[in-house]
Design a protein around this motif. Sequence first.
Motif, mmCIF file in Angstrom:
data_model
loop_
_atom_site.group_PDB
_atom_site.id
_atom_site.type_symbol
_atom_site.label_atom_id
_atom_site.label_comp_id
_atom_site.label_asym_id
_atom_site.label_seq_id
_atom_site.Cartn_x
_atom_site.Cartn_y
_atom_site.Cartn_z
ATOM 1 N N ARG A 222 18.386 6.534 10.844
ATOM 2 C CA ARG A 222 19.318 5.460 11.190
ATOM 3 C C ARG A 222 18.630 4.309 11.918
ATOM 4 N NH1 ARG A 222 24.580 7.150 11.260
ATOM 5 N NH2 ARG A 222 24.979 4.906 11.429
ATOM 6 N N ARG A 223 17.331 4.346 12.017
ATOM 7 C CA ARG A 223 16.626 3.276 12.708
ATOM 8 C C ARG A 223 16.655 1.986 11.897
ATOM 9 N NH1 ARG A 223 11.789 7.163 15.256
ATOM 10 N NH2 ARG A 223 13.320 8.421 16.430
ATOM 11 N N GLY A 224 16.678 0.877 12.609
ATOM 12 C CA GLY A 224 16.787 -0.403 11.956
ATOM 13 C C GLY A 224 18.211 -0.916 11.827
ATOM 14 N N GLU A 225 19.190 -0.131 12.275
ATOM 15 C CA GLU A 225 20.599 -0.528 12.182
ATOM 16 C C GLU A 225 21.128 -1.171 13.464
ATOM 17 O OE1 GLU A 225 23.094 2.654 10.850
ATOM 18 O OE2 GLU A 225 21.673 3.332 9.326
ATOM 19 N N GLY A 226 20.302 -1.217 14.507
ATOM 20 C CA GLY A 226 20.744 -1.791 15.774
ATOM 21 C C GLY A 226 21.360 -0.806 16.729
ATOM 22 N N LEU A 227 21.338 0.494 16.379
ATOM 23 C CA LEU A 227 21.937 1.497 17.265
ATOM 24 C C LEU A 227 21.218 1.577 18.607
ATOM 25 C CD1 LEU A 227 22.597 4.403 14.718
ATOM 26 C CD2 LEU A 227 24.293 2.870 15.739
ATOM 27 N N GLY A 228 19.900 1.332 18.611
ATOM 28 C CA GLY A 228 19.150 1.395 19.861
ATOM 29 C C GLY A 228 19.607 0.336 20.841
ATOM 30 N N ALA A 229 19.851 -0.878 20.351
ATOM 31 C CA ALA A 229 20.269 -1.962 21.235
ATOM 32 C C ALA A 229 21.694 -1.759 21.734
ATOM 33 C CB ALA A 229 20.151 -3.300 20.510
ATOM 34 N N THR A 230 22.625 -1.484 20.826
ATOM 35 C CA THR A 230 24.016 -1.348 21.256
ATOM 36 C C THR A 230 24.241 -0.077 22.061
ATOM 37 O OG1 THR A 230 24.603 -0.297 19.140
ATOM 38 C CG2 THR A 230 24.860 -2.697 19.300
ATOM 39 N N GLY A 231 23.497 0.984 21.721
ATOM 40 C CA GLY A 231 23.616 2.220 22.479
ATOM 41 C C GLY A 231 23.079 2.070 23.886
ATOM 42 N N THR A 232 21.900 1.459 24.005
ATOM 43 C CA THR A 232 21.307 1.265 25.330
ATOM 44 C C THR A 232 22.138 0.280 26.145
ATOM 45 O OG1 THR A 232 19.120 1.752 24.415
ATOM 46 C CG2 THR A 232 19.195 0.656 26.560
#
Length: 278
Positions: A222-232
């Motif tokens: 799921r990387r590249g979908e922006g989950l890291g930014a919105t999750g953090t």
Amino acid sequence: MLKLLGARQLGGRDTAEVLRVLESDPVAACMVAARVQHSGLDPRALQGEMWSRGGPAESLCFAGANLVPLLGELDDLRSFADRASRFPRMCSSLVGRAELALPLWELLESDWGPPRELRSEQPLLALRDEPLVRPDPLVRQVRMDEIESYLPAAVSMFIEEVGIDPRASDGGRSYRRRVANLIASGRAWARFEDGEVVYKADVGSMSATVGQIQGVWVDPARRGEGLGATGTAAVAGAVTARGRIASLYVNSYNERARRTYATVGFTQVATFATVLLD
């Protein structure tokens, strides 16, 4: 005169002064400050010792599962290295401000041997206000009954970040207890989809003024979908909403993560270094 005698272990009567020193550098000292604020300086409760040479306002070092230099000049670091090398090594890493951690490691390497890995430049980041991106509304605190779903993601994160399997030494019992403690204290966060974790992060240390985020992980598929930014952003927003500074540190070579954290609104306040030991 005390400086000539080398580093000494601090005790209960030093607690107030130690806290003042830690509070003067709240982001960099968060890991240790959280422990001292909760447990004082009793070694059993603190799960480590606090050392100083000449008094806490002049030099300070925490020695436990991690060796963390907090304040001092080169002669002070020499005294910490001397004390640390007198006994069998108990710590699994040396971590702290790079200007303290790297010189201390140079003094210890001849006794402790080569490191498993040296991470000499880790930007220490902080966010004092609301995140700049919209938090993921599906990222939430993990419930204790979800530990079996959460644990595989935590293990995957650990292997990816540290390079070893946390289950190797005792079948994972110690690591499971650590994860369970994070969940029980409300400091484990995740986004679940169909019962599986696609994003996770922990607030590894929570002092009176700072929450240090760690263990950020996104399912590789799921990387590249922006989950890291919105999750953090969701985790950091929960920290700042409680009146604390959100903080984390990241390897300098991890350009994707650095861009993500900059998007969220984190800015660099110092540089850490970590020496991982076998």
